[in-house]
Design a protein around this motif. Structure first.
Motif, PDB file in Angstrom:
ATOM      1  N   ASP A  34      -7.480 -16.294  -2.121  1.00 50.11           N
ATOM      2  CA  ASP A  34      -6.484 -15.237  -2.102  1.00 50.11           C
ATOM      3  C   ASP A  34      -5.680 -15.406  -0.828  1.00 50.11           C
ATOM      4  OD1 ASP A  34      -4.998 -13.012  -2.425  1.00 50.11           O
ATOM      5  OD2 ASP A  34      -6.678 -11.627  -2.642  1.00 50.11           O
ATOM      6  N   ALA A  35      -4.427 -15.778  -0.948  1.00 46.81           N
ATOM      7  CA  ALA A  35      -3.644 -16.076   0.246  1.00 46.81           C
ATOM      8  C   ALA A  35      -2.346 -15.288   0.227  1.00 46.81           C
ATOM      9  CB  ALA A  35      -3.341 -17.566   0.311  1.00 46.81           C
ATOM     10  N   GLU A  36      -1.895 -14.947   1.400  1.00 50.62           N
ATOM     11  CA  GLU A  36      -0.636 -14.225   1.524  1.00 50.62           C
ATOM     12  C   GLU A  36       0.198 -15.012   2.522  1.00 50.62           C
ATOM     13  OE1 GLU A  36      -0.705 -10.542   0.566  1.00 50.62           O
ATOM     14  OE2 GLU A  36       1.478 -10.648   0.710  1.00 50.62           O
ATOM     15  N   LYS A  37       1.376 -15.404   2.110  1.00 50.72           N
ATOM     16  CA  LYS A  37       2.159 -16.265   2.986  1.00 50.72           C
ATOM     17  C   LYS A  37       3.629 -15.970   2.738  1.00 50.72           C
ATOM     18  CE  LYS A  37       2.073 -21.199   3.902  1.00 50.72           C
ATOM     19  NZ  LYS A  37       2.091 -21.342   5.299  1.00 50.72           N
ATOM     20  N   ASN A  38       4.350 -15.762   3.797  1.00 54.67           N
ATOM     21  CA  ASN A  38       5.796 -15.553   3.685  1.00 54.67           C
ATOM     22  C   ASN A  38       6.180 -14.502   2.644  1.00 54.67           C
ATOM     23  OD1 ASN A  38       5.658 -17.744   5.335  1.00 54.67           O
ATOM     24  ND2 ASN A  38       6.466 -19.188   3.841  1.00 54.67           N
ATOM     25  N   GLY A  39       5.409 -13.436   2.578  1.00 59.29           N
ATOM     26  CA  GLY A  39       5.747 -12.391   1.617  1.00 59.29           C
ATOM     27  C   GLY A  39       5.419 -12.768   0.187  1.00 59.29           C
ATOM     28  N   ILE A  40       4.717 -13.884   0.013  1.00 61.19           N
ATOM     29  CA  ILE A  40       4.311 -14.317  -1.314  1.00 61.19           C
ATOM     30  C   ILE A  40       2.795 -14.246  -1.363  1.00 61.19           C
ATOM     31  CG2 ILE A  40       4.160 -16.329  -2.828  1.00 61.19           C
ATOM     32  CD1 ILE A  40       6.785 -17.261  -1.487  1.00 61.19           C
ATOM     33  N   ARG A  41       2.260 -13.734  -2.440  1.00 57.90           N
ATOM     34  CA  ARG A  41       0.801 -13.743  -2.552  1.00 57.90           C
ATOM     35  C   ARG A  41       0.405 -14.728  -3.641  1.00 57.90           C
ATOM     36  NH1 ARG A  41      -2.960  -9.674  -5.480  1.00 57.90           N
ATOM     37  NH2 ARG A  41      -5.005 -10.344  -4.738  1.00 57.90           N
ATOM     38  N   LEU A  42      -0.542 -15.579  -3.299  1.00 59.44           N
ATOM     39  CA  LEU A  42      -1.020 -16.570  -4.253  1.00 59.44           C
ATOM     40  C   LEU A  42      -2.521 -16.426  -4.320  1.00 59.44           C
ATOM     41  CD1 LEU A  42      -0.197 -19.043  -5.989  1.00 59.44           C
ATOM     42  CD2 LEU A  42      -0.770 -20.464  -4.035  1.00 59.44           C
ATOM     43  N   HIS A  43      -3.055 -16.174  -5.504  1.00 63.83           N
ATOM     44  CA  HIS A  43      -4.500 -16.092  -5.586  1.00 63.83           C
ATOM     45  C   HIS A  43      -4.983 -16.617  -6.925  1.00 63.83           C
ATOM     46  CE1 HIS A  43      -5.114 -12.435  -8.169  1.00 63.83           C
ATOM     47  NE2 HIS A  43      -3.841 -12.303  -7.877  1.00 63.83           N
ATOM     48  N   GLY A  44      -6.280 -16.760  -7.058  1.00 65.17           N
ATOM     49  CA  GLY A  44      -6.819 -17.257  -8.314  1.00 65.17           C
ATOM     50  C   GLY A  44      -7.941 -18.243  -8.090  1.00 65.17           C
ATOM     51  N   PHE A  45      -8.022 -19.206  -8.997  1.00 63.11           N
ATOM     52  CA  PHE A  45      -9.129 -20.164  -8.973  1.00 63.11           C
ATOM     53  C   PHE A  45      -8.585 -21.586  -9.044  1.00 63.11           C
ATOM     54  CE2 PHE A  45     -10.881 -16.246 -10.392  1.00 63.11           C
ATOM     55  CZ  PHE A  45     -12.192 -16.233  -9.945  1.00 63.11           C
ATOM     56  N   LEU A  46      -9.127 -22.433  -8.178  1.00 66.33           N
ATOM     57  CA  LEU A  46      -8.756 -23.843  -8.182  1.00 66.33           C
ATOM     58  C   LEU A  46      -9.996 -24.640  -8.528  1.00 66.33           C
ATOM     59  CD1 LEU A  46      -6.756 -24.152  -4.855  1.00 66.33           C
ATOM     60  CD2 LEU A  46      -5.829 -24.331  -7.166  1.00 66.33           C
ATOM     61  N   GLY A  47      -9.875 -25.538  -9.489  1.00 68.21           N
ATOM     62  CA  GLY A  47     -11.026 -26.353  -9.860  1.00 68.21           C
ATOM     63  C   GLY A  47     -11.384 -27.313  -8.744  1.00 68.21           C
ATOM     64  N   ALA A  48     -12.680 -27.468  -8.501  1.00 61.38           N
ATOM     65  CA  ALA A  48     -13.097 -28.510  -7.580  1.00 61.38           C
ATOM     66  C   ALA A  48     -12.634 -29.829  -8.178  1.00 61.38           C
ATOM     67  CB  ALA A  48     -14.609 -28.488  -7.435  1.00 61.38           C
ATOM     68  N   PRO A  49     -12.303 -30.807  -7.330  1.00 58.10           N
ATOM     69  CA  PRO A  49     -11.725 -32.043  -7.875  1.00 58.10           C
ATOM     70  C   PRO A  49     -12.577 -32.693  -8.961  1.00 58.10           C
ATOM     71  CG  PRO A  49     -11.430 -31.992  -5.516  1.00 58.10           C
ATOM     72  CD  PRO A  49     -12.275 -30.791  -5.855  1.00 58.10           C
ATOM     73  N   GLU A  50     -13.892 -32.568  -8.880  1.00 56.96           N
ATOM     74  CA  GLU A  50     -14.704 -33.233  -9.914  1.00 56.96           C
ATOM     75  C   GLU A  50     -14.646 -32.461 -11.231  1.00 56.96           C
ATOM     76  OE1 GLU A  50     -16.025 -31.464  -7.547  1.00 56.96           O
ATOM     77  OE2 GLU A  50     -17.755 -30.339  -8.255  1.00 56.96           O
ATOM     78  N   PHE A  51     -14.057 -31.293 -11.203  1.00 54.73           N
ATOM     79  CA  PHE A  51     -13.928 -30.484 -12.417  1.00 54.73           C
ATOM     80  C   PHE A  51     -12.547 -30.711 -13.031  1.00 54.73           C
ATOM     81  CE2 PHE A  51     -13.563 -26.009 -14.284  1.00 54.73           C
ATOM     82  CZ  PHE A  51     -14.382 -26.295 -15.360  1.00 54.73           C
ATOM     83  N   SER A  52     -11.982 -31.902 -12.781  1.00 54.83           N
ATOM     84  CA  SER A  52     -10.645 -32.149 -13.292  1.00 54.83           C
ATOM     85  C   SER A  52     -10.707 -32.391 -14.796  1.00 54.83           C
ATOM     86  CB  SER A  52     -10.047 -33.357 -12.589  1.00 54.83           C
ATOM     87  OG  SER A  52     -10.879 -34.472 -12.812  1.00 54.83           O
ATOM     88  N   LYS A  53      -9.558 -32.335 -15.426  1.00 55.37           N
ATOM     89  CA  LYS A  53      -9.491 -32.361 -16.879  1.00 55.37           C
ATOM     90  C   LYS A  53      -8.577 -33.466 -17.363  1.00 55.37           C
ATOM     91  CE  LYS A  53     -12.110 -28.899 -17.314  1.00 55.37           C
ATOM     92  NZ  LYS A  53     -13.408 -29.107 -17.950  1.00 55.37           N
ATOM     93  N   PRO A  54      -8.785 -33.942 -18.587  1.00 57.04           N
ATOM     94  CA  PRO A  54      -7.965 -35.051 -19.074  1.00 57.04           C
ATOM     95  C   PRO A  54      -6.546 -34.655 -19.482  1.00 57.04           C
ATOM     96  CG  PRO A  54      -9.560 -34.402 -20.732  1.00 57.04           C
ATOM     97  CD  PRO A  54      -9.877 -33.613 -19.513  1.00 57.04           C
ATOM     98  N   ASN A  55      -6.235 -33.376 -19.491  1.00 55.47           N
ATOM     99  CA  ASN A  55      -4.871 -32.968 -19.813  1.00 55.47           C
ATOM    100  C   ASN A  55      -4.546 -31.655 -19.114  1.00 55.47           C
ATOM    101  OD1 ASN A  55      -5.827 -30.740 -21.486  1.00 55.47           O
ATOM    102  ND2 ASN A  55      -6.513 -32.392 -22.820  1.00 55.47           N
ATOM    103  N   ARG A  56      -3.300 -31.193 -19.314  1.00 54.92           N
ATOM    104  CA  ARG A  56      -2.857 -30.018 -18.568  1.00 54.92           C
ATOM    105  C   ARG A  56      -3.224 -28.694 -19.220  1.00 54.92           C
ATOM    106  NH1 ARG A  56       0.906 -32.125 -14.812  1.00 54.92           N
ATOM    107  NH2 ARG A  56       1.894 -33.949 -15.720  1.00 54.92           N
ATOM    108  N   SER A  57      -4.019 -28.745 -20.275  1.00 54.47           N
ATOM    109  CA  SER A  57      -4.235 -27.491 -20.987  1.00 54.47           C
ATOM    110  C   SER A  57      -5.165 -26.541 -20.236  1.00 54.47           C
ATOM    111  CB  SER A  57      -4.753 -27.767 -22.394  1.00 54.47           C
ATOM    112  OG  SER A  57      -6.029 -28.336 -22.317  1.00 54.47           O
ATOM    113  N   TYR A  58      -5.687 -26.983 -19.113  1.00 59.38           N
ATOM    114  CA  TYR A  58      -6.539 -26.089 -18.328  1.00 59.38           C
ATOM    115  C   TYR A  58      -5.786 -25.544 -17.125  1.00 59.38           C
ATOM    116  CZ  TYR A  58     -10.478 -27.711 -21.051  1.00 59.38           C
ATOM    117  OH  TYR A  58     -11.340 -27.981 -22.071  1.00 59.38           O
TER     118      TYR A  58
END
Ligand code: ADP
Ligand code: MG
Length: 618
Positions: A222-246
């Motif tokens: 959960d980050a707040e930067k320059n009046g923009i808030r960005l939060h959520g979940f980022l997959g660990a790199p080994e949890f990458s996926k074969p396409n963009r549907s995730y």
């Protein structure tokens, strides 16, 4: 034929094509209406892939009896009245087109009851309204849509199989589950429950959509930067996926697909992912409503930002801080303890108030002209946001200038990262060991810097490097198996494996055809003694279909990472002094190493950062 104004009937059928072209778009519009009505419980039912029947039931505010008829009229909305309102859209709907469009191409019935009123229904057949009738039912609205496209056979022909339509509905609904985790959704197809969320927070919703395990494979931030808030979940790199549907992005609560944000995330992951692998993410971007234009297309799947660079910079720096694990990341990451809690953690709750000392969005925008030297001396011309609105192309970026600057910015970040890497390479002999903390982090001092080294990550990385070097030098030792493993596959898979037999051998597998479509595996790479062959070959064969070009060694790399992880000392294990010394020596002073999963091995804390904590300096 003389020029004449189209009759409402014909016009509505045409307009309907833009808003609703498939059952899932009908469901989407109806669910958006339910959400705009403040519903906390929404039920979606379909039969026959939504072609036979769609029913969306909500417990929202309802439609007053004397407005039911208006709801069916094109451009009738309760959400917007003045053009200026377009600048600050907070509801999902605002065009007043959906119900008119759906009604024009189906048999529809709206039943609704407000808190103080009685329940009434109104039917429509192909847009022709029936009589308002008294009905029963709880507070809220039920929209029933039957025989979609019954009067537009051409459109009906383009629908997909029931199963495919159901899958698309489920996929679309999963985004609502994520973007509105406080609402409980139930989706039933042909009488079977497909999704049920409980309205108890984002973690819970994430688990419903992706399975409970996803929480162990992602970083919550959960980050707040320059009046923009960005939060959520980022997959660990080994949890990458074969396409963009995730990948899901929500801007101000609305699901969108956006080039600028995708590029920023992909570039931040860049170094961490194998080719043709895509990061998993569920991102929520909160920006001031006036800097984002959602009115790009009736389907509302794209948005435009007034300044792409501000957005790009913010997303890129937050995501890469988290992946690089630098000091900033600690501010952003939501502590793991939150995972245990039933209730949604801070991230899913109301937006945090911006930290007072932070730069505002406006300041960040101004700063840009200093930060980013324009290419070839060209000064980007700031364009007023309003001008964009009447442009015809839908997917064009806000203005041509920022597009180039997006790359400029990226180059700058990459350069910075490289410089930092150089600066982080240190002479290991000069490190002074200060002991360990939490039985996990080795603590070193060097001049004005403190290094914390994660012993598990460090060890893991070293084992991994050793295994990979062997793998690449083709000096892998095979370990014969007591009982050979018999792999039975289909003809196509067999052909694929046979083609790669030599490679498998070089990688340490002893494999030979064993009659029919089976393969006998009699030895495995010694470092991967514990490899689960069924799983490994399952993955190899799965990638055969989707990623023709994937290299077997890349897949093996992934296996190596897992093996290294198992073999490495764990956090919490006490190391002897000798072990500590050989670990740090093996790192050869490279403080930028990452463990094979992409977590940092070392974190660097400058003396100044510590002194700031004690307010010795400001
Ligand atoms: P829009 O959502 O863009 O306003 P719609 O055609 O989807 O247009 O809906 C028209 C109007 O009908 C809405 O503005 C709202 O007032 C009312 N309405 C539709 N669905 C619901 C609902 N589920 N609950 C309450 N009001 C609704
Ligand atoms: Mg609507």
């Amino acid at each position: 034929m003389s020029i004449h104004v189209l009759s409402a009937d014909v016009f509505n059928k045409i307009a309907a094509g833009e808003v609703v072209d498939r059952p899932y778009s009908v469901v989407k519009e109806l669910v958006e209406n339910a959400l705009d009505a403040g519903a906390t419980e929404i039920g979606v039912e379909t039969e026959g892939g939504g072609k036979r029947l769609i029913r969306v039931t909500d417990n929202g505010c309802g439609i007053p009896k004397d407005e039911l008829r208006l709801a069916y009229l094109p451009h009738a909305t309760s959400k917007l009245s003045r053009a200026e309102d377009l600048e600050r859209i907070r509801t999902l709907g605002f065009r007043g087109e959906a119900i008119a469009s759906i009604a024009a191409v189906s048999r529809m019935k709206l039943t609704s009851k407000t808190k103080d009123g009685e329940a009434y229904s109104l039917r429509s057949e192909g847009g022709a309204l029936g009589e308002l009738t008294r009905d029963g039912g709880a507070d809220g609205t039920c929209a029933l849509v039957e025989d979609l496209f019954f009067n537009t056979p051409a459109r009906r022909k383009f629908l997909k199989s029931d199963a495919q339509e159901d899958a698309d509905i489920a996929n679309m609904l999963s985004r609502f589950l994520l973007s509105r985790p406080e609402v409980s959704f139930t989706y039933t197809a042909n009488g079977k429950v497909k999704y049920r969320s409980f309205g108890d927070g984002l973690r819970s919703a994430l688990a419903v959509v992706y399975g409970a395990d996803v929480l162990n494979k992602t970083y919550e931030f959960d980050a707040e930067k320059n009046g923009i808030r960005l939060h959520g979940f980022l997959g660990a790199p080994e949890f990458s996926k074969p396409n963009r549907s995730y990948q899901s992005l929500f801007v101000n609560g609305r699901y969108v697909v956006n080039q600028t944000v995708s590029a920023a995330v992909s570039n931040a992951y860049g170094a961490y992912l194998m080719k043709r692998q895509y990061p998993f993410f569920v991102l929520f971007l909160e920006v001031p409503p006036e800097v984002v234009d959602v009115n790009v297309h009736p389907n509302k799947a794209d948005v435009r930002f007034a300044e792409n660079q501000v957005i790009y910079g913010c997303v890129y720096s937050v995501v890469s801080a988290i992946l690089d694990g630098n000091a900033r990341a600690l501010e952003y990451l939501v502590p793991a303890e939150g995972k245990k809690g039933e209730a949604a953690p801070a991230a899913a709750a109301a937006p945090a108030a911006p930290a007072p000392a932070q730069m505002s969005y406006e300041q960040a925008k101004k700063q840009l002209s200093f930060d980013v030297p324009p290419l070839g001396g060209r000064t980007p011309v700031p364009r007023p946001f309003r001008e964009e609105r009447n442009e015809l192309e839908v997917h064009a970026p806000a203005a041509p200038a920022p597009r180039e600057d997006v790359f400029e910015e990226n180059r700058r970040f990459l350069l910075e990262r490289e410089n930092k890497a150089r600066q982080d390479k240190i002479d290991a002999d000069l490190l002074v060991y200060k002991g360990e903390i939490f039985r996990t982090y080795l603590c070193y001092e060097l001049g004005d810097t403190v290094y914390l080294i994660d012993q598990h990550a460090a060890h893991e990385r070293l084992i991994y490097d050793r295994l990979r070097a062997k793998c690449e030098a083709r000096t892998v030792c095979s370990q014969p198996m007591l009982v050979p493993y018999l792999l039975n596959v289909n003809a196509q898979e067999f052909a694929f494996l046979e083609k790669n037999l030599q490679l498998l051998r070089e990688l340490g597998f002893e494999a030979e055809p064993f009659g029919g479509n089976s393969l006998k595996i009699s030895a495995v790479p010694a470092d991967l003694r514990d490899i689960r062959l069924e799983e490994f070959f399952g993955e190899v064969l799965a990638s055969m279909e989707t990623l023709r070009g994937i290299r077997l060694p890349d897949l093996l790399k992934d296996k190596l990472a897992t093996a290294a992880c198992k073999a490495a000392v764990k956090g919490g294990e006490a190391l002897t002094d000798g072990e500590v010394r050989s670990l740090i020596r093996a790192m050869q002073g490279d403080m930028t190493l990452k463990c094979p999963h992409g977590r940092p091995v070392a974190v660097r804390i400058a003396r100044a950062e510590i002194e700031k904590l004690f307010k010795r300096i400001v």
